[in-house]
Design a protein around this motif. Structure first.
Motif, PDB file in Angstrom:
ATOM      1  N   PHE A  37      72.456  61.588  14.237  1.00 36.05           N
ATOM      2  CA  PHE A  37      72.107  61.559  12.823  1.00 36.05           C
ATOM      3  C   PHE A  37      73.051  60.671  12.020  1.00 36.05           C
ATOM      4  O   PHE A  37      74.184  60.416  12.411  1.00 36.05           O
ATOM      5  N   LYS A  93      52.463  58.156   7.883  1.00 35.61           N
ATOM      6  CA  LYS A  93      53.048  59.286   7.153  1.00 35.61           C
ATOM      7  C   LYS A  93      52.912  59.049   5.661  1.00 35.61           C
ATOM      8  O   LYS A  93      53.300  58.001   5.148  1.00 35.61           O
ATOM      9  N   ALA A 146      61.022  61.736  16.662  1.00 29.97           N
ATOM     10  CA  ALA A 146      61.851  62.850  17.112  1.00 29.97           C
ATOM     11  C   ALA A 146      61.148  64.189  16.978  1.00 29.97           C
ATOM     12  O   ALA A 146      61.582  65.177  17.555  1.00 29.97           O
ATOM     13  N   GLY A 147      60.075  64.233  16.179  1.00 31.11           N
ATOM     14  CA  GLY A 147      59.396  65.509  15.961  1.00 31.11           C
ATOM     15  C   GLY A 147      59.989  66.288  14.806  1.00 31.11           C
ATOM     16  O   GLY A 147      59.780  67.488  14.684  1.00 31.11           O
ATOM     17  N   LEU A 148      60.731  65.615  13.949  1.00 23.77           N
ATOM     18  CA  LEU A 148      61.322  66.286  12.790  1.00 23.77           C
ATOM     19  C   LEU A 148      60.411  66.211  11.577  1.00 23.77           C
ATOM     20  O   LEU A 148      60.672  66.836  10.559  1.00 23.77           O
ATOM     21  N   ALA A 149      59.378  65.403  11.688  1.00 22.71           N
ATOM     22  CA  ALA A 149      58.364  65.360  10.630  1.00 22.71           C
ATOM     23  C   ALA A 149      57.027  65.230  11.332  1.00 22.71           C
ATOM     24  O   ALA A 149      56.970  64.816  12.490  1.00 22.71           O
ATOM     25  N   HIS A 150      55.976  65.601  10.622  1.00 22.63           N
ATOM     26  CA  HIS A 150      54.665  65.615  11.258  1.00 22.63           C
ATOM     27  C   HIS A 150      53.830  64.454  10.739  1.00 22.63           C
ATOM     28  O   HIS A 150      53.700  64.299   9.534  1.00 22.63           O
ATOM     29  N   VAL A 159      68.824  62.657  19.178  1.00 20.73           N
ATOM     30  CA  VAL A 159      68.998  61.985  17.898  1.00 20.73           C
ATOM     31  C   VAL A 159      70.469  61.987  17.505  1.00 20.73           C
ATOM     32  O   VAL A 159      71.119  63.023  17.549  1.00 20.73           O
ATOM     33  N   ALA A 216      60.129  69.429  18.179  1.00 16.22           N
ATOM     34  CA  ALA A 216      61.307  68.616  18.502  1.00 16.22           C
ATOM     35  C   ALA A 216      62.031  69.128  19.747  1.00 16.22           C
ATOM     36  O   ALA A 216      62.466  68.338  20.580  1.00 16.22           O
ATOM     37  N   TYR A 217      62.129  70.483  19.862  1.00 17.71           N
ATOM     38  CA  TYR A 217      62.937  71.019  20.959  1.00 17.71           C
ATOM     39  C   TYR A 217      62.285  70.846  22.327  1.00 17.71           C
ATOM     40  O   TYR A 217      62.894  71.115  23.351  1.00 17.71           O
ATOM     41  N   HIS A 229      52.141  66.379  19.079  1.00 17.06           N
ATOM     42  CA  HIS A 229      52.203  67.700  18.468  1.00 17.06           C
ATOM     43  C   HIS A 229      53.254  68.603  19.110  1.00 17.06           C
ATOM     44  O   HIS A 229      53.294  69.796  18.817  1.00 17.06           O
ATOM     45  N   SER A 230      54.086  68.040  19.972  1.00 13.99           N
ATOM     46  CA  SER A 230      55.145  68.879  20.543  1.00 13.99           C
ATOM     47  C   SER A 230      56.248  69.056  19.520  1.00 13.99           C
ATOM     48  O   SER A 230      56.568  68.131  18.784  1.00 13.99           O
ATOM     49  N   ILE A 265      64.044  64.165  23.372  1.00 18.31           N
ATOM     50  CA  ILE A 265      64.457  62.942  22.681  1.00 18.31           C
ATOM     51  C   ILE A 265      65.741  63.282  21.933  1.00 18.31           C
ATOM     52  O   ILE A 265      65.777  64.259  21.187  1.00 18.31           O
ATOM     53  N   SER A 313      62.029  59.977  12.382  1.00 18.69           N
ATOM     54  CA  SER A 313      61.794  61.426  12.332  1.00 18.69           C
ATOM     55  C   SER A 313      60.477  61.784  12.987  1.00 18.69           C
ATOM     56  O   SER A 313      60.364  62.841  13.613  1.00 18.69           O
TER      57      SER A 313
END
Ligand SMILES: Nc1ncnc2c1ncn2[C@@H]1O[C@H](COP(=O)(O)OP(=O)(O)O)[C@@H](O)[C@H]1O
Ligand SMILES: [Mg+2]
Lengths: 602, 364
Positions: free
Chosen positions: B83, B13, B52-56, B81, B74-75, B71-72, B79, B49
Motif C-alpha cells: 500500500f 468503475k 486486488a478485489g478491494l473494490a467491486h 498489495v 480479496a482474501y 467476483h472472488s 494477489i 483496487s
C-alpha cells in the motif's frame, strides 16, 4: 543587536536579566492559568474537602459515627452493590451496542455519516430529564408499548413495565449510549481504513480481519467509553429516581435524602467518601491496565495495549481473538447466499439494520411525546384531538417562564465565564512550556472525574455558609466548574490544529500582536470558540445536580422546575415543556454543526 | 508458487455519475514488470483496487491464469498489495506483521518463522524483527511492507506508489532493491507511480493512464520515441510540440509543412497512419533541438532564459512567430562553451529523423 553593542555584561547582570525574564513569565502564566486554578480550588477542592471532613468531624470533634452507621446494617452496602450492578450492566450494554453504531459511522461516506451523527448528537444533547420522562410515558400503563402489546394480543391486560430493573436499565442505556458512541468514534475515526483492506489482501477473511486487526486497534476507545459511561452511571440519580422502584435505589439518591430530608451532613459525607473511593479504585485499575493517557484517545492506537499488557495476557488475548475470528468466519460462511457480488466497501445489511434500530430506540421516546403534547387525551396512546392548551399553560405560567429565563441567563453566564477563564488556560497548556503540564491537565479535568453529586453537595454546604444559595451568580460559578474542563479540552484540540505559522506570517507582514489576534487568530479560531461556548452553555442549561441544591427551593432553573414537577406528577404540561426543550436543543446542535462544518471547510 | 499472467477485460468503475475507470482492457504476461503511470486522479489506484478485489467493478472481467476472479473476495485472490502508506499493523511487531499472511494460510509455526526470517533477510532488515512499525524509519517501513508481501509468494504483486513518501536518494536505492527482488523472485509486478523517470527506469512496459482510460501501453522506448498522442509526448519527458500539416506520406516518413510556413520538411511517423492534408503536431525532444548563432534559419527566435541544472544546460527560446509556444533546447553542460546572452537572436533546427509526427486532436 543591542547585546553586541553593549560594552561588557557582568555575569551577575546576565543572571539578573534571566531571573527577571523568568519572573515576568511566571506572572504571565499566573495571569492566564490563575483564575481557573482559583475557581477550582475554591469551588471544587474546598467544597469536596469540606464534605469529606464533615464525615469525620462534628461539633464534638473527631468521630467515626457516620461510618459506623454506614456499615451497621447491610442497607447501605446493598445500595452500593445495586449501584455497581446497574452501572456495570449499563456500561456493558452501552459499549456492546454502541460499538457497531460507532463503527458504522466511522466507515460510511460523508453524507450518511452526517445523518447518523445527527441522530446520535440529538440524543446526546436532549436533556436527561426529557429522555427519562419520555420513557415514563412510553412504558406507562397506557403507553405505546402496552397498547402495542395489547393490540397484538400478546398480553390481555396492561403489564407494569415501569419501576423495575429493566426500566432503569433502558433509561440508563438511553442516557449514556450517545456518550459511549461518541467516545469510541473518536478512536475509530483515527484507524487507518487501509489496515483491514491490507489484511484482506494478505488472506484474512472478514471475521479474522476484524478481530485481529480492527478490534485491537479500537480497544482504547472501548476502554475509554467503558470508564466514561461507568463513572457517569455510578453518579446518576435522575433515571433510577424516575424509572426505578425502591429496589433500584442508587447511592446518589441516598446522598440527596441525607441532605434534603435528614440534614445529616456527616452521613452524606461518609456516603460520598464511599462513592469517591469506588470511583478512584476504578480509575486506578484502568490506569494499571491501559494507562490513563489513553482516555483522551489521542496517543491511543499506537502506543497503548502492547507496552502495558504483559506477555502472557497478550498471548491469551491473541488466541481468543484468533478464535473469535475463526468462529465469525464460520458463521459468515454458513449464512445462506453470501452476497458474492457485494462491494467490499459497503457495510452489511445486518449491521445497518441493527444501527438504525438502536437509533430509533434512543430517539423514538422523545419523538413520540411530541404528538402527545398536542393531544387532549392526556398522556395516553394514541394521541387524541389537537390542542395548544398545554403550551398556553406553560407560557402563561410565571414559574416556567421565569425558570426558562433564569436558565438562559445562567447558561450564558456559564458559557461566558468558562470561555473567559478556560481559553487562556488552554493556550497555556498548548503553547507554553509550563512545567507539570500533565498534572495541571489532570487537575483541570478532575470535575469530570469526581461524581457530580459530591461536587454539588459540597458546593451547597459552602454556598450556604457564604450566602450564595439561590443566587444566579453562585449557580454560574458552580456550573462553570463542571463546564470548564470541556471548554479547555475543546480549545486545546482547536489550538493544536491551529498553524502558528499563520501568526508569524501576519507579524512578518507588519501586524502587531493585537492586530494579529484580531485579524488572524480569532477569525480562524472563532468557530471552535463558539462551539465550546455552546458546549458550556448546553452543559449548564441541562444541569440538574448542582441546581438541585444551589437554587435553594426558590429561583428554580428549568431542569430544577422540570424535576420538581415530574416528581410530583406526570402531566401533559411536561410533555409540552419537553417538546420545547427538544426543539431548542435540536436547533442548537444544528447551528453548532453548521458552524463546525464551515470551519472545517476552510 | 510461480507467477501468473493477468488479463483484464472491459473493466469499468463508476462513482455515481463519475467514471473513475472507463472500460479498460489489459494483458500482463507472467513475470512482467508493468507500470501504471499517470497524473494524480487518472484512475491508477482504482484499477489496482479492482485487480486486488478491494473494490467491486461495475462491468468487466479479471482473469488470473485464465481463471475468472472478478467476483472472488480479496482474501481468496492470492494477489499481494504493497500500500501507498505501507498499512503495517501498528499493534504488531515487524515479525508478527510479516508472519500474518502465513498464519492466515495456516502455515506451521516453525515453517512460518523460517520464512519470516528469510523475507527479512531478502529486504536486508533481519535486526528489526522485534520492533514495532512506529519504531522504524520510512524507508525501513517500506521494506517491511515489501517483505510482508513477498513472504507468501503471491502470484501477482501490486504496488501503489510504494516510494512516494521517501526522499530522492532513498527512492533511487529502493528502486534498485525492488528490481533486484523482481529478478530473484520472477514475480509478476504491477507498479503504480506518477513519476515518469521511475516508470522509465523500472518497467518492462508502461501503461500510461489519463482521465480513467489507457492513453498508451508499450515499452518505455515506444512511449518515449513513438508517443501516440500529444498527452503522452508531454507527460513522458520534455518535448517541443509544433503545429504542422501533412503534405505526403511515403514508406520512409512524411513530408510536412510547419504552420505559417511554406518550405516543406521531413518527419518520421509514430506508427499511426497519416493522410495528406491532416493537421499534426511535430515533436522534437529538447536534446534534439539545435540552436545556432546565425539567425537565418527557417525558424528563428530570441533567447529568453538559460538554466544550468548540473549535467544539462537548458535554453528557453521564444520563436519570433507570436503564436508558437516557447521552445526548449538542452545540451550537455560544458565549461568551455561560448556563453549565450539573453535576448540574443538564434536559429533553430533538427534532424528530420528526430522529428516525430503525432496525430493532433487528442489530448490537451
Ligand atoms: N470512493 C470514491 N468515491 C468517489 N470518487 C472516487 C473514489 N475513489 C476514487 N475516486 C475518484 O476517482 C478518480 C480516480 O482516482 P484514483 O484511482 O485514486 O486516482 P490515482 O490513483 O490515479 O491518483 C479520482 O478523480 C477520484 O476522485
Ligand atoms: Mg493513487
Amino acid at each position: 543587536m543591542a547585546v553586541a553593542k553593549a560594552p561588557a555584561i557582568e555575569p551577575g547582570q546576565l543572571r539578573a536579566t534571566a531571573r527577571f525574564r523568568a519572573r515576568s513569565q511566571a506572572w504571565t502564566w499566573a495571569a492566564m492559568g490563575g483564575p481557573l486554578v482559583l475557581l477550582l480550588v475554591f469551588f471544587l477542592v474546598y467544597p469536596v474537602g469540606q464534605l469529606l471532613l464533615l464525615s469525620i468531624y462534628n461539633d464534638s470533634g473527631f468521630t467515626l459515627a457516620p461510618y459506623r452507621q454506614l456499615f451497621a446494617s447491610s442497607v447501605y452496602i446493598d445500595v452500593l452493590l445495586i449501584t455497581l450492578k446497574i452501572s456495570l450492566v449499563t456500561t456493558l450494554v452501552c459499549v456492546v451496542t454502541g460499538y457497531p453504531i460507532a463503527y458504522l459511522i466511522s466507515v460510511v461516506g460523508k453524507e450518511r455519516k452526517a445523518t447518523l451523527l445527527f441522530w446520535v448528537l440529538l440524543s446526546f444533547w436532549t436533556s436527561f430529564l426529557v429522555r427519562a420522562f419520555a420513557w415514563i410515558v412510553l412504558l406507562g400503563r397506557n403507553g405505546v408499548i402496552n397498547k402495542l402489546l395489547l393490540s397484538l394480543g400478546i398480553i390481555s391486560s396492561p403489564a407494569s413495565l415501569l419501576y423495575n430493573f429493566g426500566s432503569v436499565l433502558v433509561g440508563m442505556v438511553n442516557a449514556l449510549l450517545p456518550l459511549a458512541v461518541l467516545t469510541m468514534l473518536s478512536v475509530m475515526e483515527n484507524i487507518d481504513r487501509n489496515l483491514p483492506r491490507a489484511a484482506a489482501t494478505l488472506g484474512a477473511r472478514p471475521g479474522m480481519a476484524f478481530w485481529k486487526i480492527y478490534f485491537p486497534l479500537s480497544l482504547p476507545g472501548v476502554a475509554a467509553a467503558g470508564i466514561m459511561v461507568f463513572v457517569t452511571a455510578i453518579g446518576f440519580f435522575i433515571v433510577p429516581a424516575l424509572l426505578g422502584g425502591r429496589r433500584e435505589t442508587m447511592i446518589t439518591q441516598l446522598i440527596i435524602d441525607q441532605v434534603q430530608q435528614t440534614l445529616n451532613w456527616g452521613f452524606a459525607g461518609a456516603i460520598s467518601v464511599l462513592l469517591l473511593i469506588v470511583v478512584l479504585i476504578v480509575f486506578a485499575a484502568y490506569d494499571r491496565l491501559l494507562g490513563l493517557s489513553t482516555m483522551t484517545g489521542a496517543a491511543a492506537p499506537r502506543s497503548a495495549a502492547p507496552s502495558r499488557l504483559a506477555g502472557p495476557i497478550q498471548r491469551i488475548g491473541d488466541t481468543v481473538l484468533t478464535l473469535l475470528g475463526v468462529i465469525s468466519d464460520r458463521i459468515l460462511l454458513a449464512l445462506p447466499s453470501r452476497r458474492r457480488d457485494r462491494d467490499p466497501d459497503k457495510a452489511g445489511l445486518g449491521l445497518q439494520t441493527f444501527v438504525w434500530t438502536m437509533l430509533v430506540i434512543i430517539s423514538a421516546p422523545t419523538l413520540l411525546m411530541i404528538p402527545l403534547s398536542f393531544g387532549t387525551g392526556g398522556l395516553n396512546w394514541p394521541p387524541q384531538g389537537f390542542t395548544l392548551h398545554w403550551y398556553e399553560t406553560v407560557l402563561h405560567s410565571p414559574v416556567w417562564t421565569q425558570a426558562f429565563l433564569r436558565s438562559l441567563l445562567v447558561g450564558l453566564g456559564t458559557g461566558g465565564l468558562a470561555m473567559l477563564i478556560g481559553t487562556p488556560a488552554a493556550f497555556l497548556l498548548v503553547r507554553s512550556n509550563i512545567p507539570g503540564k500533565a498534572a495541571w491537565l489532570a487537575f483541570i479535568l478532575s470535575p469530570i472525574v469526581v461524581p457530580r453529586m459530591i461536587i454539588a453537595v459540597g458546593m451547597f454546604y459552602v454556598f450556604a455558609s457564604i450566602g450564595l444559595v439561590g443566587s444566579a451568580f453562585g449557580l454560574v460559578l458552580g456550573h462553570t466548574v463542571v463546564a470548564v474542563p470541556y471548554v479547555v479540552m475543546t480549545m486545546m484540540a482547536v489550538l493544536r490544529n491551529y498553524d502558528t505559522r499563520l501568526d508569524q506570517a501576519a507579524q512578518s507582514l507588519g501586524a502587531r500582536p493585537f492586530a494579529t489576534l484580531r485579524h488572524i487568530t480569532f477569525p480562524i479560531l472563532g468557530a471552535g470558540m463558539f462551539s465550546s461556548f455552546l458546549f458550556a452553555f448546553a452543559t449548564s442549561f441541562d444541569e440538574l445536580t448542582i441546581a438541585l441544591f444551589a437554587t435553594g427551593g426558590l429561583n428554580a432553573t428549568l431542569p430544577k422546575q422540570f424535576w420538581d414537577e415530574v416528581t410530583l406528577q406526570v402531566s401533559p404540561v411536561i410533555a409540552a415543556v419537553s417538546t420545547c426543550l427538544f426543539i431548542f436543543m435540536g436547533l442548537l446542535i444544528f447551528v453548532a454543526e453548521r458552524l463546525r462544518r464551515r470551519a472545517a471547510a476552510r | 508458487m510461480t507467477s501468473s499472467s493477468l488479463r483484464v477485460k472491459g473493466l469499468t468503475k463508476r462513482y455515481g455519475d463519475f467514471v473513475a475507470l472507463a472500460p479498460t482492457s489489459l494483458d500482463v504476461a507472467k513475470g512482467e514488470f508493468l507500470t501504471l503511470l499517470g497524473p494524480s486522479g487518472s484512475g491508477k489506484t482504482t484499477l489496482l483496487s479492482l485487480i486486488a478485489g478491494l473494490a467491486h467493478p461495475d462491468e468487466g472481467q479479471i482473469l488470473v491464469d485464465d481463471a475468472d476472479v472478478t467476483h472472488s473476495p480479496a482474501y481468496d485472490r492470492d494477489i499481494g498489495v504493497v500500500f501507498q502508506n505501507y498499512a503495517l499493523f501498528p499493534h504488531m511487531t515487524v515479525e508478527d506483521n510479516i508472519a500474518f499472511p502465513l498464519k492466515m494460510r495456516k502455515v506451521a509455526d516453525a515453517d512460518a518463522r523460517r520464512r519470516t526470517a528469510e523475507a527479512l533477510e531478502t529486504v536486508r532488515l533481519p535486526h528489526v524483527a522485534k520492533r514495532y512499525p512506529r519504531e522504524l524509519s520510512g524507508g525501513q517501513q517500506q521494506r517491511i511492507a515489501l517483505a510482508r508481501c513477498i513472504v507468501y509468494r503471491p502470484a501477482i504483486i501490486l504496488m501503489d506508489e510504494p516510494l512516494g513518501a521517501l526522499d530522492k536518494k532513498l527512492r533511487d536505492q529502493m528502486q534498485l532493491e525492488i528490481k533486484r527482488i523482481h529478478r530473484e523472485l520472477r514475480t509478476t509486478i504491477i507498479y503504480v507511480t506518477h513519476d515518469q523517470e521511475e516508470a522509465m527506469t523500472m518497467s518492462d512496459r508502461i501503461c500510461l493512464m489519463n482521465a480513467g482510460a489507457i492513453e498508451q501501453l508499450g515499452t518505455p522506448e515506444d512511449l518515449y520515441f513513438r508517443p501516440q498522442s500529444v498527452f503522452v509526448a508531454d507527460f513522458l519527458g520534455e518535448s517541443n510540440l509544433l503545429s504542422a500539416t501533412v503534405r505526403q506520406v511515403d514508406a520512409q516518413g512524411l513530408d510536412i509543412v510547419l504552420a505559417d510556413q511554406t518550405a516543406p520538411s521531413r518527419a518520421v511517423g509514430n506508427g499511426a497512419s497519416f493522410t495528406a492534408g491532416e493537421p499534426i503536431k511535430l515533436m522534437v525532444r529538447p536534446q534534439n533541438l539545435h540552436v545556432a548563432d546565425a539567425a537565418n534559419g527557417q525558424l528563428t527566435g530570441r533567447l529568453v532564459d538559460v538554466m544550468i541544472s548540473g549535467s544539462m544546460t537548458r535554453l528557453y527560446i521564444a520563436p519570433e512567430k507570436a503564436d508558437m509556444p516557447q521552445l526548449v533546447a538542452a545540451y550537455p553542460t560544458r565549461s568551455s562553451a561560448a556563453p549565450y546572452e539573453i535576448g540574443q537572436r538564434v536559429s533553430l533546427g533538427w534532424n528530420s529523423a528526430d522529428a516525430v509526427a503525432i496525430r493532433d486532436g487528442r489530448g490537451h
